[in-house]
Design an enzyme around this catalytic site. Structure first.
Site, PDB file in Angstrom:
ATOM      1  N   MET A 101       0.835  -1.205   0.151  1.00  0.00           N
ATOM      2  CA  MET A 101      -0.069   0.053  -0.031  1.00  0.00           C
ATOM      3  C   MET A 101       0.711   1.150  -0.031  1.00  0.00           C
ATOM      4  O   MET A 101       0.346   2.278   0.214  1.00  0.00           O
ATOM      5  CB  MET A 101      -0.805   0.023   1.154  1.00  0.00           C
ATOM      6  CG  MET A 101      -2.074  -1.027   0.984  1.00  0.00           C
ATOM      7  SD  MET A 101      -3.562  -0.568   2.114  1.00  0.00           S
ATOM      8  CE  MET A 101      -3.000  -0.416   3.647  1.00  0.00           C
ATOM      9  N   ASN A 151       4.152   3.975   0.852  1.00  0.00           N
ATOM     10  CA  ASN A 151       4.833   4.480   1.915  1.00  0.00           C
ATOM     11  C   ASN A 151       5.795   3.643   2.504  1.00  0.00           C
ATOM     12  O   ASN A 151       6.066   3.195   3.576  1.00  0.00           O
ATOM     13  CB  ASN A 151       3.852   4.764   3.368  1.00  0.00           C
ATOM     14  CG  ASN A 151       4.419   5.792   4.346  1.00  0.00           C
ATOM     15  OD1 ASN A 151       4.368   5.423   5.779  1.00  0.00           O
ATOM     16  ND2 ASN A 151       5.082   6.635   3.748  1.00  0.00           N
ATOM     17  N   LEU A 152       6.726   3.068   1.509  1.00  0.00           N
ATOM     18  CA  LEU A 152       7.732   2.171   1.708  1.00  0.00           C
ATOM     19  C   LEU A 152       8.709   2.223   2.776  1.00  0.00           C
ATOM     20  O   LEU A 152       9.265   3.429   2.876  1.00  0.00           O
ATOM     21  CB  LEU A 152       8.403   1.876   0.315  1.00  0.00           C
ATOM     22  CG  LEU A 152       7.369   1.552  -0.946  1.00  0.00           C
ATOM     23  CD1 LEU A 152       7.930   1.208  -2.175  1.00  0.00           C
ATOM     24  CD2 LEU A 152       6.378   0.360  -0.500  1.00  0.00           C
ATOM     25  N   HIS A 203       9.425  -3.239   3.595  1.00  0.00           N
ATOM     26  CA  HIS A 203       8.986  -3.625   2.276  1.00  0.00           C
ATOM     27  C   HIS A 203      10.248  -3.752   1.103  1.00  0.00           C
ATOM     28  O   HIS A 203      10.234  -4.775   0.185  1.00  0.00           O
ATOM     29  CB  HIS A 203       8.328  -2.021   1.679  1.00  0.00           C
ATOM     30  CG  HIS A 203       7.104  -1.705   2.468  1.00  0.00           C
ATOM     31  ND1 HIS A 203       7.094  -0.733   2.965  1.00  0.00           N
ATOM     32  CD2 HIS A 203       6.009  -2.556   2.442  1.00  0.00           C
ATOM     33  CE1 HIS A 203       5.824  -0.692   3.390  1.00  0.00           C
ATOM     34  NE2 HIS A 203       5.148  -1.724   2.965  1.00  0.00           N
ATOM     35  N   LYS A 227       5.712 -11.676   7.595  1.00  0.00           N
ATOM     36  CA  LYS A 227       4.981 -12.465   8.634  1.00  0.00           C
ATOM     37  C   LYS A 227       4.504 -11.708   9.718  1.00  0.00           C
ATOM     38  O   LYS A 227       3.708 -12.023  10.632  1.00  0.00           O
ATOM     39  CB  LYS A 227       6.050 -13.424   9.280  1.00  0.00           C
ATOM     40  CG  LYS A 227       5.971 -14.910   8.717  1.00  0.00           C
ATOM     41  CD  LYS A 227       7.172 -15.535   9.606  1.00  0.00           C
ATOM     42  CE  LYS A 227       7.409 -16.875   8.942  1.00  0.00           C
ATOM     43  NZ  LYS A 227       8.130 -17.938   9.725  1.00  0.00           N
ATOM     44  N   LYS A 228       4.634 -10.383   9.658  1.00  0.00           N
ATOM     45  CA  LYS A 228       3.921  -9.236  10.663  1.00  0.00           C
ATOM     46  C   LYS A 228       2.566  -9.428  10.379  1.00  0.00           C
ATOM     47  O   LYS A 228       1.850  -9.495  11.725  1.00  0.00           O
ATOM     48  CB  LYS A 228       4.450  -8.030  10.391  1.00  0.00           C
ATOM     49  CG  LYS A 228       3.914  -7.031  11.695  1.00  0.00           C
ATOM     50  CD  LYS A 228       4.560  -5.624  11.576  1.00  0.00           C
ATOM     51  CE  LYS A 228       3.776  -4.828  10.493  1.00  0.00           C
ATOM     52  NZ  LYS A 228       2.272  -4.503  10.835  1.00  0.00           N
ATOM     53  N   ASP A 229       1.978  -9.666   9.375  1.00  0.00           N
ATOM     54  CA  ASP A 229       0.551  -9.761   9.252  1.00  0.00           C
ATOM     55  C   ASP A 229       0.280 -11.268   9.117  1.00  0.00           C
ATOM     56  O   ASP A 229       0.080 -11.831   8.151  1.00  0.00           O
ATOM     57  CB  ASP A 229      -0.060  -8.994   7.807  1.00  0.00           C
ATOM     58  CG  ASP A 229       0.262  -7.434   8.130  1.00  0.00           C
ATOM     59  OD1 ASP A 229      -0.266  -6.950   8.681  1.00  0.00           O
ATOM     60  OD2 ASP A 229       1.213  -6.982   7.377  1.00  0.00           O
ATOM     61  N   LEU A 269       8.776  -3.026  11.935  1.00  0.00           N
ATOM     62  CA  LEU A 269       8.683  -1.919  10.989  1.00  0.00           C
ATOM     63  C   LEU A 269       7.050  -1.749  10.537  1.00  0.00           C
ATOM     64  O   LEU A 269       6.590  -2.787  10.089  1.00  0.00           O
ATOM     65  CB  LEU A 269       9.469  -1.782   9.795  1.00  0.00           C
ATOM     66  CG  LEU A 269      11.013  -1.870  10.473  1.00  0.00           C
ATOM     67  CD1 LEU A 269      11.708  -1.774   8.915  1.00  0.00           C
ATOM     68  CD2 LEU A 269      11.608  -0.684  11.228  1.00  0.00           C
ATOM     69  N   SER A 270       6.645  -0.711  10.585  1.00  0.00           N
ATOM     70  CA  SER A 270       5.239  -0.559   9.860  1.00  0.00           C
ATOM     71  C   SER A 270       5.003   1.101   9.425  1.00  0.00           C
ATOM     72  O   SER A 270       5.487   1.893  10.134  1.00  0.00           O
ATOM     73  CB  SER A 270       4.167  -0.938  11.241  1.00  0.00           C
ATOM     74  OG  SER A 270       2.918  -0.259  10.562  1.00  0.00           O
TER      75      SER A 270
END
Length: 279
Positions: free
Chosen positions: A26, A28-29, A33, A146-148, A182-183
Site C-alpha cells: 500500500m 509509504n515504503l 518493504h 509474517k508481521k501480518d 517496522l510499519s
C-alpha cells in the site's frame, strides 16, 4: 524500472513472462518493504511491485483518508534499490471501475477471529484485492511479511482453494534495533509513544519464554501480558496464543508440543500496532 498505472499497460509489459515474483504493498515504503523486494528478486524474474491503498480493507472509522501516500518517494526508493522491473500504481478508478460486488470471503473460523473480530470485513477486502492483483500480474511467487501473520495464512489458503498457480513466500518480520516491527503506521507515534512502543515485542517474548519454560496455563499467561500493556497506557484488543497451523486455540496438552504463535494487537494513543512471535 517502469511505472505503469493501468492494467493493460501492466499486461503489455509482462507479456510472455512466466517467472514473475510479486510484492503487493500500500506504499509509504520502508526497509521492511525493500526487504520483501530483495527476497522476491531471489525467487523470480522479473520482480513486480504494486502500490495501491485499498479502500475495501478499511473500516468506516479507520484511517483510509489519512493513510500516508508517498508515491514519488516510493518510486525513488525502488529505483535506488534497482530490483523491481515494473511498479504497478493504479488509482481507484482503474482497480474498481464499477462497484466491486464480487468479493472473496475467508471462512469465518479464520477470517472472523483476531484481526477479523476487531476489524470486521478487513480480510474480505484483503483477499478480494489480492485475488484481483494476482489476476492482473499472474505471478509465479508472491512475497508477504509474517508481521501480518493471519493475512499471510488467509492468502495462502485462498491460493490453495482456488488452485492459483502462485506460491506464497513468507518473509520474517523486520524490526528496529529496539524490537519494534517496522510499519507505515509507526510514524503516527509521538516521541513518548515511540519510546513505549517496543514493549509490545517484549511482552510477546515474555509469553513465549513462559511457554517454552514449561507453563501451560495459557489464559493466565495471556492475562498477564494484557495487564502489563494496559497498565502502561495501551488499549489492548488481544494477546492470544494460537496453533500455527490453523490459528485455533491450543488444547492444554498441546502447549509445549504443538507449534504455536502468540499474536497481539493494541492501541497506543491513536496508533494501533500489531505483532506476533512464533513459539
Amino acid at each position: 524500472m517502469k511505472v505503469v498505472h493501468t492494467i493493460q499497460d501492466l499486461r503489455d509489459q509482462l507479456q510472455g513472462q512466466n517467472r514473475i515474483a510479486f510484492v503487493p504493498t500500500m506504499g509509504n515504503l520502508h526497509e521492511a518493504h525493500l526487504s520483501l523486494m530483495k527476497m522476491a528478486h531471489q525467487h523470480g524474474d522479473p520482480v513486480v511491485a504494486s502500490i495501491f491503498v485499498n479502500r475495501l480493507q478499511f473500516g468506516p472509522n479507520e484511517d483510509f483518508d489519512k493513510y500516508p501516500r508517498t508515491l514519488q518517494s516510493d518510486i525513488d526508493k525502488l529505483q535506488e534499490q534497482n530490483r523491481v522491473y515494473v511498479l504497478f500504481a493504479p488509482n481507484e478508478r482503474e482497480m474498481y471501475p464499477e462497484p466491486q460486488n464480487y468479493r472473496v470471503s475467508p471462512p469465518s473460523d479464520l477470517g472472523d477471529i483476531l484481526e477479523g473480530e476487531f476489524r470486521p470485513g478487513f480480510f474480505i477486502g484483503v483477499t478480494t484485492v489480492v485475488l484481483k492483483l494476482f489476476s492482473c500480474v499472474q505471478p509465479r511467487v508472491a512475497v508477504f511479511g509474517k508481521k501480518d501473520y493471519q493475512q499471510l495464512m488467509i492468502v495462502r489458503n485462498m491460493c490453495r482453494q482456488f488452485a492459483l498457480p502462485t506460491e506464497i513466500l513468507p518473509h520474517e518480520t523486520v524490526r528496529n534495533a529496539d524490537g519494534l516491527a517496522l510499519s507505515s503506521r509507526n510514524q503516527y507515534l509521538n516521541p513518548d509513544e515511540r519510546t513505549e512502543a517496543p514493549r509490545l515485542y517484549r511482552v510477546l517474548n515474555s509469553v513465549r519464554d513462559r511457554i517454552t519454560g514449561g507453563e501451560t496455563d495459557v489464559p493466565a499467561i495471556e492475562g498477564a501480558a494484557k495487564n502489563e500493556l494496559a497498565t502502561n497506557g495501551w488499549k489492548v484488543d488481544y494477546v492470544s496464543v494460537r496453533r500455527r497451523r490453523d490459528l485455533k486455540m491450543p488444547a492444554p496438552e498441546e502447549v509445549g508440543s504443538e507449534p504455536l504463535v502468540v499474536l497481539a494487537a493494541a492501541k497506543l494513543g491513536i496508533t494501533r500496532l500489531i505483532d506476533n512471535l512464533e513459539v
